[in-house]
Design an enzyme around this catalytic site. Structure first.
Site, PDB file in Angstrom:
ATOM      1  N   ARG A  38       0.712  -0.971   0.119  1.00  0.00           N
ATOM      2  CA  ARG A  38       0.010   0.124  -0.150  1.00  0.00           C
ATOM      3  C   ARG A  38       0.797   1.394  -0.118  1.00  0.00           C
ATOM      4  NH1 ARG A  38      -0.299   4.484   3.078  1.00  0.00           N
ATOM      5  NH2 ARG A  38      -2.370   5.429   3.106  1.00  0.00           N
ATOM      6  N   HIS A  43       2.550   6.162  -2.144  1.00  0.00           N
ATOM      7  CA  HIS A  43       3.692   7.005  -2.261  1.00  0.00           C
ATOM      8  C   HIS A  43       4.717   7.062  -3.537  1.00  0.00           C
ATOM      9  CE1 HIS A  43       2.406   8.450   1.734  1.00  0.00           C
ATOM     10  NE2 HIS A  43       2.592   7.046   2.200  1.00  0.00           N
TER      11      HIS A  43
END
Length: 72
Positions: A38, A43
Site C-alpha cells: 500500500r 507514495h
C-alpha cells in the site's frame, strides 16, 4: 475503483482495521507486506513496478482471500 486502488485499500484496512492481537495470532497472513505494498503504491517509492502489482493480483490475492475466509 481499479485493481491498484483495491490493493491500496487492502493494505490500509490491514493496517488500521485489524487489531494487533489478531495480527499477532494469525501468522499466515503477511500483514507488513500488505501495508508495505500500500505504501509503495500510495507514495510511489522507487516507482511502482506494475508487473509486481499484476503478479500480486493474479497470484497472491487468491491465496490471501482463501486464508482470510478461514477467519470470517
Amino acid at each position: 475503483m481499479d485493481n491498484k486502488d483495491r490493493l491500496m485499500q487492502i493494505g490500509e484496512l490491514a493496517k488500521v482495521s485489524v487489531t494487533d492481537e489478531f495480527k499477532a495470532s494469525v501468522r499466515t497472513i503477511p500483514w507488513k507486506q500488505l501495508y508495505g505494498m500500500r505504501n509503495r503504491i500510495v507514495h510511489g517509492y522507487s516507482g511502482v513496478n506494475m508487473n509486481i502489482v499484476w503478479d500480486t493480483i493474479q497470484e497472491d490475492l487468491p491465496l490471501l482471500k482463501a486464508e482470510i475466509e478461514k477467519y470470517i
